[in-house]
Design a protein around this motif. Structure first.
Motif, PDB file in Angstrom:
ATOM      1  N   TYR A  94       0.871  -1.172   0.000  1.00 49.75           N
ATOM      2  CA  TYR A  94       0.000   0.000   0.000  1.00 49.75           C
ATOM      3  C   TYR A  94       0.907   1.221   0.000  1.00 49.75           C
ATOM      4  O   TYR A  94       1.606   1.488   0.981  1.00 49.75           O
ATOM      5  CB  TYR A  94      -0.910  -0.013   1.226  1.00 49.75           C
ATOM      6  CG  TYR A  94      -1.948   1.085   1.253  1.00 49.75           C
ATOM      7  CD1 TYR A  94      -3.242   0.849   0.808  1.00 49.75           C
ATOM      8  CD2 TYR A  94      -1.628   2.355   1.718  1.00 49.75           C
ATOM      9  CE1 TYR A  94      -4.199   1.852   0.831  1.00 49.75           C
ATOM     10  CE2 TYR A  94      -2.572   3.365   1.740  1.00 49.75           C
ATOM     11  CZ  TYR A  94      -3.862   3.108   1.295  1.00 49.75           C
ATOM     12  OH  TYR A  94      -4.791   4.108   1.313  1.00 49.75           O
ATOM     13  N   GLU A 104      -1.623   4.120  -3.966  1.00 51.54           N
ATOM     14  CA  GLU A 104      -2.820   3.295  -3.910  1.00 51.54           C
ATOM     15  C   GLU A 104      -4.040   4.103  -4.305  1.00 51.54           C
ATOM     16  O   GLU A 104      -4.946   3.599  -4.964  1.00 51.54           O
ATOM     17  CB  GLU A 104      -2.985   2.731  -2.495  1.00 51.54           C
ATOM     18  CG  GLU A 104      -4.038   1.667  -2.373  1.00 51.54           C
ATOM     19  CD  GLU A 104      -3.627   0.351  -3.019  1.00 51.54           C
ATOM     20  OE1 GLU A 104      -4.513  -0.445  -3.347  1.00 51.54           O
ATOM     21  OE2 GLU A 104      -2.407   0.130  -3.198  1.00 51.54           O
ATOM     22  N   LYS A 105      -4.054   5.379  -3.925  1.00 48.83           N
ATOM     23  CA  LYS A 105      -5.139   6.267  -4.309  1.00 48.83           C
ATOM     24  C   LYS A 105      -4.726   7.064  -5.541  1.00 48.83           C
ATOM     25  O   LYS A 105      -3.549   7.337  -5.750  1.00 48.83           O
ATOM     26  CB  LYS A 105      -5.492   7.224  -3.173  1.00 48.83           C
ATOM     27  CG  LYS A 105      -6.064   6.543  -1.941  1.00 48.83           C
ATOM     28  CD  LYS A 105      -6.442   7.581  -0.891  1.00 48.83           C
ATOM     29  CE  LYS A 105      -7.056   6.931   0.333  1.00 48.83           C
ATOM     30  NZ  LYS A 105      -7.433   7.927   1.358  1.00 48.83           N
ATOM     31  N   SER A 152     -15.139   2.768  -2.190  1.00 51.67           N
ATOM     32  CA  SER A 152     -13.846   3.116  -2.772  1.00 51.67           C
ATOM     33  C   SER A 152     -13.765   4.621  -2.983  1.00 51.67           C
ATOM     34  O   SER A 152     -14.745   5.357  -2.808  1.00 51.67           O
ATOM     35  CB  SER A 152     -13.644   2.391  -4.107  1.00 51.67           C
ATOM     36  OG  SER A 152     -14.503   2.927  -5.099  1.00 51.67           O
ATOM     37  N   ASP A 164      -9.191  -5.727  -7.960  1.00 52.33           N
ATOM     38  CA  ASP A 164      -8.359  -4.673  -7.379  1.00 52.33           C
ATOM     39  C   ASP A 164      -9.197  -3.571  -6.748  1.00 52.33           C
ATOM     40  O   ASP A 164      -8.807  -2.985  -5.736  1.00 52.33           O
ATOM     41  CB  ASP A 164      -7.433  -4.081  -8.451  1.00 52.33           C
ATOM     42  CG  ASP A 164      -6.352  -5.058  -8.877  1.00 52.33           C
ATOM     43  OD1 ASP A 164      -6.060  -5.989  -8.105  1.00 52.33           O
ATOM     44  OD2 ASP A 164      -5.803  -4.890  -9.989  1.00 52.33           O
ATOM     45  N   SER A 168      -8.694  -2.638  -2.853  1.00 54.22           N
ATOM     46  CA  SER A 168      -8.257  -1.277  -2.527  1.00 54.22           C
ATOM     47  C   SER A 168      -9.271  -0.574  -1.633  1.00 54.22           C
ATOM     48  O   SER A 168      -8.900   0.173  -0.729  1.00 54.22           O
ATOM     49  CB  SER A 168      -8.036  -0.467  -3.809  1.00 54.22           C
ATOM     50  OG  SER A 168      -6.956  -0.988  -4.555  1.00 54.22           O
ATOM     51  N   ASP A 172      -8.408   1.017   1.966  1.00 52.94           N
ATOM     52  CA  ASP A 172      -8.621   2.436   2.234  1.00 52.94           C
ATOM     53  C   ASP A 172      -9.475   2.662   3.482  1.00 52.94           C
ATOM     54  O   ASP A 172      -9.223   3.578   4.261  1.00 52.94           O
ATOM     55  CB  ASP A 172      -9.299   3.105   1.025  1.00 52.94           C
ATOM     56  CG  ASP A 172      -8.345   3.301  -0.139  1.00 52.94           C
ATOM     57  OD1 ASP A 172      -7.124   3.303   0.096  1.00 52.94           O
ATOM     58  OD2 ASP A 172      -8.820   3.442  -1.284  1.00 52.94           O
TER      59      ASP A 172
END
Length: 335
Positions: A94, A104-105, A152, A164, A168, A172
């Protein structure tokens, strides 16, 4: 020619048989097609980078975990209409970074936490970890997190096993707050200048600093923070998740930055120091030249003949007449 009673009843019987056959075929399609689909979908396998948790899903079954399929398995029977939840089996990471598109973002992503003297520090780094592949632990993980959706950054909601995007979204919402909290706790133990030396240019150096105490290098302090985070993060994640669902946890702190306005002030201070240094260099040069001239003049005063010799050396080549004390006493050669 009119039909006989026997021929009329035979036609009716044929139509009845045809209707029954059609109904039988329709019943076979309605019942057999789903059964056929269920049979074909009842065989699954995993790739080398994933592990699967299988839950019963038949019309007469419960929804409990049926089995776990290890990474890189062969074809396995998972039952009629069972649901398969695929999770990553290899090391995952991450990343938190200011480099747009590399974290990651999406976009710029930095953890902003205050130092002990109130300066918001930008923290970038990467968390490395793996999912615990023990079967009982995976079953518990799927019960707790695989049966709920997570929102997300793009606004959608996903299960953590939905590719994914789902994984993710889970990280998060569940993992990221733990990382932020650990970094906040550790960064708050240091002053801004102890992490970024240029911060001292725009701060009162006497504030919060004990006289005569040597300051450790920034890299040593950053290493301390990283080690402290690695010590606390595993326990905090276990406490938050409820079990050791994640293994081989390691956080690499890659960068500490200043807020934009503070960095601009640092840049201005550095530019001002550069100008001061340049001016000091010019003053030192002028002072040196003045001292050299004074020393030279003192020498001439003590040795007038030496002064005359220096004058002769300074004359252009080819002088034919030299008359000291006479403004017209220097004659240059004619062409």
């Amino acid at each position: 020619m009119p039909r006989t009673p026997s021929s009329a009843s035979g036609g009716t019987s044929r139509r009845s048989y045809r209707g029954i056959a059609i109904l039988a075929i329709l019943a076979l399609i309605v019942v057999g097609a789903p059964a056929l689909i269920g049979a074909f979908s009842g065989f699954e396998r995993t790739s080398g980078g994933e592990v699967a948790v299988v839950r019963d899903g038949g019309p007469l079954d419960d929804n409990k975990v049926r089995q776990v399929i290890d990474p890189g398995s062969g074809v396995a029977w998972i039952g009629w209409w069972s649901q398969i939840h695929r999770y990553p089996a290899q090391q995952r990471f991450y990343t938190i970074t200011s480099n747009s598109g590399e974290g990651e973002k999406s976009g710029v992503d930095v953890v902003n936490v205050p130092s002990s003297d109130g300066v918001n520090m930008g923290i970038e780094g990467t968390l490395y970890f793996g999912l615990n592949l023990d079967h009982r632990t995976l079953e518990s993980f799927d019960d707790k997190f695989g049966t709920r959706k997570f929102r997300s950054t793009n606004g959608g909601t996903y299960y953590p096993w939905e590719g994914d995007e789902g994984w993710s979204a889970f990280l998060d919402q569940i993992i990221r707050p733990v990382i932020d909290n650990d970094l906040r706790t550790q960064i708050n133990n240091f002053r801004c200048a102890e992490l970024v030396s240029s911060c001292a240019l725009v701060q009162n150096n006497s504030a919060g600093q004990q006289a005569g105490m040597p300051q450790q290098g920034n890299n040593a302090n950053i290493a301390k923070i990283q080690n402290a985070v690695n010590t606390s993060l595993a326990e905090d994640l276990k406490s938050t998740l409820g079990a050791d669902f994640l293994t081989n946890i390691h956080f690499n702190l890659s960068r500490v930055t200043l807020p934009t306005e503070v960095q601009e002030a640092v840049n201005q201070a550095q530019a001002a120091f550069a100008k001061v240094t340049e001016a000091q260099a010019k003053v030192a040069q002028a002072r040196a030249e003045a001292e050299a001239n004074k020393a030279r003049q003192d020498g001439y005063n003590k040795c007038p003949t030496c002064a005359e010799i220096e004058k002769l050396k300074a004359l252009p080549q080819g002088i034919t007449v030299y008359a000291p004390g006479n403004t017209g006493g220097v004659a240059l050669p004619t062409k």
